[in-house]
Write a protein that holds these residues in place. Sequence first.
Motif, short mmCIF file in Angstrom:
data_model
loop_
_atom_site.label_atom_id
_atom_site.label_comp_id
_atom_site.label_asym_id
_atom_site.label_seq_id
_atom_site.Cartn_x
_atom_site.Cartn_y
_atom_site.Cartn_z
N SER A 194 7.68 6.74 0.93
CA SER A 194 7.69 5.35 1.39
C SER A 194 9.08 4.73 1.28
O SER A 194 9.92 5.18 0.50
CB SER A 194 6.70 4.52 0.55
OG SER A 194 7.18 4.37 -0.78
N GLY A 195 9.29 3.68 2.05
CA GLY A 195 10.56 2.98 1.99
C GLY A 195 10.80 2.35 0.63
O GLY A 195 11.94 2.32 0.14
N ARG A 196 9.73 1.83 0.01
CA ARG A 196 9.87 1.20 -1.30
C ARG A 196 10.38 2.20 -2.34
O ARG A 196 11.32 1.93 -3.08
CB ARG A 196 8.52 0.62 -1.73
CG ARG A 196 8.57 -0.12 -3.05
CD ARG A 196 7.20 -0.67 -3.45
NE ARG A 196 6.24 0.40 -3.72
CZ ARG A 196 5.26 0.77 -2.89
NH1 ARG A 196 5.12 0.15 -1.72
NH2 ARG A 196 4.43 1.73 -3.22
N THR A 197 9.74 3.38 -2.38
CA THR A 197 10.18 4.39 -3.35
C THR A 197 11.54 4.96 -2.95
O THR A 197 12.37 5.27 -3.81
CB THR A 197 9.14 5.52 -3.44
OG1 THR A 197 7.86 4.96 -3.72
CG2 THR A 197 9.50 6.51 -4.53
N GLU A 215 13.75 10.56 4.09
CA GLU A 215 12.83 10.62 5.23
C GLU A 215 11.68 9.66 4.93
O GLU A 215 10.80 9.97 4.13
CB GLU A 215 12.32 12.05 5.43
CG GLU A 215 13.41 13.06 5.76
CD GLU A 215 14.12 12.78 7.08
OE1 GLU A 215 13.58 11.99 7.89
OE2 GLU A 215 15.21 13.32 7.29
N LEU A 216 11.71 8.49 5.54
CA LEU A 216 10.77 7.43 5.22
C LEU A 216 9.77 7.27 6.37
O LEU A 216 9.45 8.23 7.05
CB LEU A 216 11.54 6.16 4.92
CG LEU A 216 12.68 6.33 3.89
CD1 LEU A 216 13.42 5.02 3.68
CD2 LEU A 216 12.17 6.88 2.58
N GLY A 217 9.26 6.09 6.57
CA GLY A 217 8.23 5.90 7.59
C GLY A 217 8.64 4.87 8.61
O GLY A 217 9.82 4.71 8.93
N LEU A 367 10.66 5.93 12.94
CA LEU A 367 11.01 7.35 12.98
C LEU A 367 11.07 7.86 14.40
O LEU A 367 11.87 8.74 14.72
CB LEU A 367 9.99 8.18 12.18
CG LEU A 367 10.30 8.39 10.70
CD1 LEU A 367 9.15 9.12 10.03
CD2 LEU A 367 11.60 9.15 10.50
N THR A 368 10.21 7.33 15.26
CA THR A 368 10.24 7.72 16.66
C THR A 368 9.58 6.62 17.47
O THR A 368 8.96 5.70 16.93
CB THR A 368 9.53 9.06 16.88
OG1 THR A 368 9.80 9.55 18.20
CG2 THR A 368 8.02 8.94 16.70
N GLY A 409 15.51 9.77 10.13
CA GLY A 409 15.32 8.35 10.35
C GLY A 409 16.61 7.60 10.63
O GLY A 409 17.71 8.14 10.51
N VAL A 410 16.43 6.34 10.99
CA VAL A 410 17.54 5.41 11.20
C VAL A 410 17.12 4.07 10.59
O VAL A 410 15.98 3.64 10.78
CB VAL A 410 17.86 5.22 12.70
CG1 VAL A 410 18.96 4.18 12.89
CG2 VAL A 410 18.25 6.54 13.35
N GLY A 411 18.00 3.44 9.85
CA GLY A 411 17.68 2.13 9.30
C GLY A 411 16.51 2.19 8.34
O GLY A 411 16.50 2.95 7.37
N LYS A 412 15.46 1.39 8.60
CA LYS A 412 14.31 1.32 7.72
C LYS A 412 13.57 2.65 7.59
O LYS A 412 12.83 2.86 6.64
CB LYS A 412 13.32 0.27 8.23
CG LYS A 412 13.85 -1.16 8.18
CD LYS A 412 12.82 -2.12 8.74
CE LYS A 412 13.33 -3.54 8.74
NZ LYS A 412 12.34 -4.49 9.33
N SER A 413 13.75 3.54 8.54
CA SER A 413 13.04 4.82 8.49
C SER A 413 13.83 5.91 7.77
O SER A 413 13.42 7.07 7.75
CB SER A 413 12.68 5.29 9.91
OG SER A 413 13.82 5.42 10.72
#
Length: 465
Positions: A194-197, A215-217, A367-368, A409-413
């Motif tokens: 997850s992004g938080r972790t 590698e987030l979501g 992510l996509t 990913g990019v940014g938040k992902s």
Amino acid sequence: MPDDKSRFLAVWPEKQREALLSRGIPSNQMRTKQLLKLKSILLEHEQALTEALHADLGKPPFESFSSELAVLLNEIDHVCKHLGRWNRSTGSAQLKLGYIEVLRKKRQPHGSVLIIGSWNYPVQLTLMPVIGAIAGGNSCVIKPSEYAPATADLLEKIIKEAFLPEQIHVIQGDGHTASLLTSAPFDLIFFTGSGRTGKRVADQAAKRLTPVILELGGKNPCVLDETGFSKAAVRDIVWGKFLNAGQTCIAPDTLFVHQSVYEQTLNEISAALSAFYGEQPQNSGDFGRICTDDHFQKVIGFIGQGTVRHGGGHDRANRFVAPTVLTDIPPGSPVLEEEIFGPVLPVIPYTDLNALYSGGGLQRDALTGYLFSADKHHIQRFNEYMRSSTTSINQVIHHAASPHIAFGGVGKSGYGAYHGKAGFRAFGYEKTSVRTYHYLRFPGKFPPYSERNLKALKLLRKWLL
């Protein structure tokens, strides 16, 4: 004691690094041998892995093989085929005024790599980065997810049987263990989750200036325009959304449908779900379960945020959530703001693509991004809008299984990419060896400097430097 455990965990990167230094950087042949050993244990333990995945996630055997084992086997085959070419040193020479400069470039392993796996694809997402790490010449410490305990236990067992701990070592534990590991002196950390972790992992790694791949979501948008509608397109979207009970980081998160085909699409979604899982999906052997009680609670919390067009049922005892379609969702609802990561599909009508993009409802750095369209202008505009590392036109999910396509990913992902050659490059760095052959020497480069030498430098800088 936590202090004892911390010291114990910190030993492993040092052990692996010392072993790597003592035996030297693994040759291509040694790396290929390790990869083939990994392939052999996947094949040997296929049935046990399938059973573990069913115990943890209720995965049917077909999904276990297609989305976990087959992807890894294909990745290993691809890497073994191309590793020799990827890992060649390259050279060049430049003739300068007074010397010849010869450059040799070759990728070097980082050393001891920490890989923290995820629970939703606990075999694939744990071992896929291991393939890249081995290809790059590294040793690994693997921390599988504690939320897929049957798979974690089996991975520890089979890795221990096949590899020396100085090569690959599995450490199990909870989030506290993961925190201790990310504080240890690894040379690279690879995290999926997850992004938080992911933020916490990056913060811990920053204290040691340890490079990190995250590698987030993300809320991967899926747009179905008036030219892209077909029964086949809807079936693909439904399959991709509800694969692994929706617990896929690249699943279509929210479906945006042109108003002119909105009702048709909703009808076809219901027809596809009934065809895939029957009228009683809880009795289907082809539909998985939610991994944890906490995540179950989060997913069912989304269901009440709109009108249930299809599904809506759930069973806490079995962590079952029926494939669910939501409509009429008020703007600002959490189901439209947060990553769903479960079998709940919001379907949103739209009338104008430009208004859809400008409204901010589509997360750009997912992510996509998915688009179903036959309009080349719509496709071009979608590709320009999305900030993701991939977009997929008229298909879902399949691109992530290809070793030819970098995944990241990019940014938040997240950041960083792997799979195939990108994975080989992610787990190493380029070292350049510079060797100089002098045939003339110019004392003018040394102090004390003179105006005359400065003029000469300005005149001859291309040949002197």
